[in-house]
Design a protein around this motif. Structure first.
Motif, PDB file in Angstrom:
ATOM      1  N   TRP A 288       0.834  -1.208   0.000  1.00  0.00           N
ATOM      2  CA  TRP A 288       0.000   0.000   0.000  1.00  0.00           C
ATOM      3  C   TRP A 288       0.868   1.257   0.000  1.00  0.00           C
ATOM      4  O   TRP A 288       0.576   2.229  -0.708  1.00  0.00           O
ATOM      5  CB  TRP A 288      -0.946   0.026   1.191  1.00  0.00           C
ATOM      6  CG  TRP A 288      -1.702   1.336   1.209  1.00  0.00           C
ATOM      7  CD1 TRP A 288      -1.540   2.389   2.054  1.00  0.00           C
ATOM      8  CD2 TRP A 288      -2.691   1.738   0.254  1.00  0.00           C
ATOM      9  NE1 TRP A 288      -2.364   3.421   1.700  1.00  0.00           N
ATOM     10  CE2 TRP A 288      -3.088   3.063   0.599  1.00  0.00           C
ATOM     11  CE3 TRP A 288      -3.281   1.123  -0.844  1.00  0.00           C
ATOM     12  CZ2 TRP A 288      -4.052   3.762  -0.125  1.00  0.00           C
ATOM     13  CZ3 TRP A 288      -4.246   1.818  -1.564  1.00  0.00           C
ATOM     14  CH2 TRP A 288      -4.616   3.124  -1.214  1.00  0.00           C
TER      15      TRP A 288
ATOM     16  N   GLN B 269       0.739   4.227  -2.690  1.00  0.00           N
ATOM     17  CA  GLN B 269       0.528   5.618  -2.272  1.00  0.00           C
ATOM     18  C   GLN B 269       1.690   6.517  -2.700  1.00  0.00           C
ATOM     19  O   GLN B 269       1.488   7.567  -3.315  1.00  0.00           O
ATOM     20  CB  GLN B 269       0.362   5.679  -0.754  1.00  0.00           C
ATOM     21  CG  GLN B 269       0.187   7.089  -0.191  1.00  0.00           C
ATOM     22  CD  GLN B 269      -1.131   7.709  -0.600  1.00  0.00           C
ATOM     23  OE1 GLN B 269      -2.180   7.257  -0.182  1.00  0.00           O
ATOM     24  NE2 GLN B 269      -1.085   8.743  -1.434  1.00  0.00           N
TER      25      GLN B 269
ATOM     26  N   LYS C 264      -8.251   2.456  -0.826  1.00  0.00           N
ATOM     27  CA  LYS C 264      -7.582   1.970   0.385  1.00  0.00           C
ATOM     28  C   LYS C 264      -8.493   1.046   1.178  1.00  0.00           C
ATOM     29  O   LYS C 264      -8.054  -0.023   1.650  1.00  0.00           O
ATOM     30  CB  LYS C 264      -7.143   3.157   1.252  1.00  0.00           C
ATOM     31  CG  LYS C 264      -6.390   2.747   2.512  1.00  0.00           C
ATOM     32  CD  LYS C 264      -5.947   3.960   3.310  1.00  0.00           C
ATOM     33  CE  LYS C 264      -5.186   3.547   4.563  1.00  0.00           C
ATOM     34  NZ  LYS C 264      -4.739   4.731   5.353  1.00  0.00           N
TER      35      LYS C 264
ATOM     36  N   PHE D 195      -8.626  -2.184  -0.681  1.00  0.00           N
ATOM     37  CA  PHE D 195      -7.342  -2.886  -0.690  1.00  0.00           C
ATOM     38  C   PHE D 195      -7.142  -3.707   0.581  1.00  0.00           C
ATOM     39  O   PHE D 195      -6.751  -4.873   0.523  1.00  0.00           O
ATOM     40  CB  PHE D 195      -6.206  -1.874  -0.850  1.00  0.00           C
ATOM     41  CG  PHE D 195      -4.840  -2.499  -0.979  1.00  0.00           C
ATOM     42  CD1 PHE D 195      -4.379  -2.944  -2.202  1.00  0.00           C
ATOM     43  CD2 PHE D 195      -4.010  -2.627   0.129  1.00  0.00           C
ATOM     44  CE1 PHE D 195      -3.127  -3.530  -2.333  1.00  0.00           C
ATOM     45  CE2 PHE D 195      -2.760  -3.202   0.023  1.00  0.00           C
ATOM     46  CZ  PHE D 195      -2.318  -3.653  -1.217  1.00  0.00           C
TER      47      PHE D 195
ATOM     48  N   LYS E  87      -5.297  -8.226  -4.527  1.00  0.00           N
ATOM     49  CA  LYS E  87      -4.264  -7.194  -4.389  1.00  0.00           C
ATOM     50  C   LYS E  87      -3.277  -7.284  -5.547  1.00  0.00           C
ATOM     51  O   LYS E  87      -2.851  -6.260  -6.110  1.00  0.00           O
ATOM     52  CB  LYS E  87      -3.536  -7.353  -3.050  1.00  0.00           C
ATOM     53  CG  LYS E  87      -4.389  -7.032  -1.833  1.00  0.00           C
ATOM     54  CD  LYS E  87      -3.626  -7.312  -0.546  1.00  0.00           C
ATOM     55  CE  LYS E  87      -4.382  -6.889   0.696  1.00  0.00           C
ATOM     56  NZ  LYS E  87      -5.665  -7.566   0.903  1.00  0.00           N
TER      57      LYS E  87
END
Length: 284
Positions: free
Chosen positions: A30, A34, A92, A95, A103
């Motif tokens: 993640w 990001q 998010k 996820f 994923k």
């Protein structure tokens, strides 16, 4: 290995993550999405995103093509522009609730956007994250591939790079990867076929004869470029394995041995390594 792992106070991972993603890998992936995707393309939570902008194009592709959502339901502000904050928060939330394989689906989708449109190096950052947390997967040519050895990844990536000037070879390799990496319906039999076809295509190019088959082509290459006879014999035998009565190129028979992931992986890595080897030999 951390100090606490060395002295046995905390456990360290001794096996690859294959059909799972633990919390550390999940968090690292993640962070990669990001920092190395959204931040790099200029997503600002305090700004709206216009639909006809570059970021708007990416957002709409994710919203409609990956998630399959309705176009008119994408998060918007009062000005009818896309709300960056709500959009990323939606992703998010999904996820961290999604299955491990979903994923990887998302990473693969973003990798395709990166490779075909953005070119921001997202794939490299993803692979670094996957490596650090001992994932059994890497991204090769925007496809998630299960290969547990870093050396194997290097051989395949080098073969793709080395064969980029020879379209037939490159096409066979990419097709082999696609068959091999299809998680819903992997086709190991055809992956093997495409791997050995990549070698055959390269040998045809080396000797300048499109009608040649692998065995006689390798014989010519052995004499002209001084490759070892045992190596020529080994790949001739592999070609025979794919072309024999019950081989890869023929219809399945009742007594055929089922082709496994390990078989396809061996052929993909071996053929990639052989292509890299031949390229070096002919350039000397």
């Amino acid at each position: 290995m951390r100090f606490s792992e060395k002295i046995g106070k905390t456990p360290f991972r001794v096996s690859m993550q294959i059909e799972s993603i633990d919390e550390k890998l999940e968090n690292r992936l993640w962070n990669t999405i990001q920092i190395n995707f959204f931040d790099v393309i200029g997503v600002n939570f305090y700004h709206s995103v216009q639909k006809d902008s570059d970021i708007g194009y990416v957002f709409q592709a994710i919203w409609q093509e990956f998630f399959g959502n309705r176009a008119d339901e994408i998060p918007k502000n009062q000005l009818r522009d896309i709300s960056a904050q709500e959009f990323v928060e939606y992703i998010k939330d999904w996820f961290f609730k999604s299955h491990w394989f979903e994923k990887y689906d998302f990473l693969e989708f973003l990798s395709n956007i990166d490779l075909s449109y953005l070119e921001i190096g997202f794939i490299e950052h993803c692979n670094n994250s996957l490596k650090k947390e001992m994932s059994a997967y890497r991204i090769v040519d925007a496809c998630i591939v299960q290969i547990t050895s870093e050396e194997e990844i290097v051989e395949i990536e080098d073969a793709l790079l080395n064969s980029s000037v020879w379209e037939p070879v490159n096409t066979h390799l990419k097709t082999a990867i696609e068959y091999f990496s299809n998680r819903e319906n992997p086709d190991y039999r055809n992956s093997i076929k495409e791997s050995i076809s990549a070698v055959e295509s390269f040998c045809k190019i080396i000797i300048g004869n499109d009608n040649a088959t692998l065995a006689p082509a390798l014989k010519i290459i052995e004499e002209k470029h001084k490759i070892h006879g045992a190596l020529r014999s080994a790949f001739t035998a592999l070609y025979g394995y794919t072309s024999g009565a019950g081989g890869i190129r023929h219809s399945l028979l009742t007594n055929d041995i089922e082709v496994s992931l390990e078989d396809a992986k061996f052929m993909l890595v071996s053929c990639s390594a052989f292509i890299n080897y031949l390229k070096v030999k002919i350039e000397k």
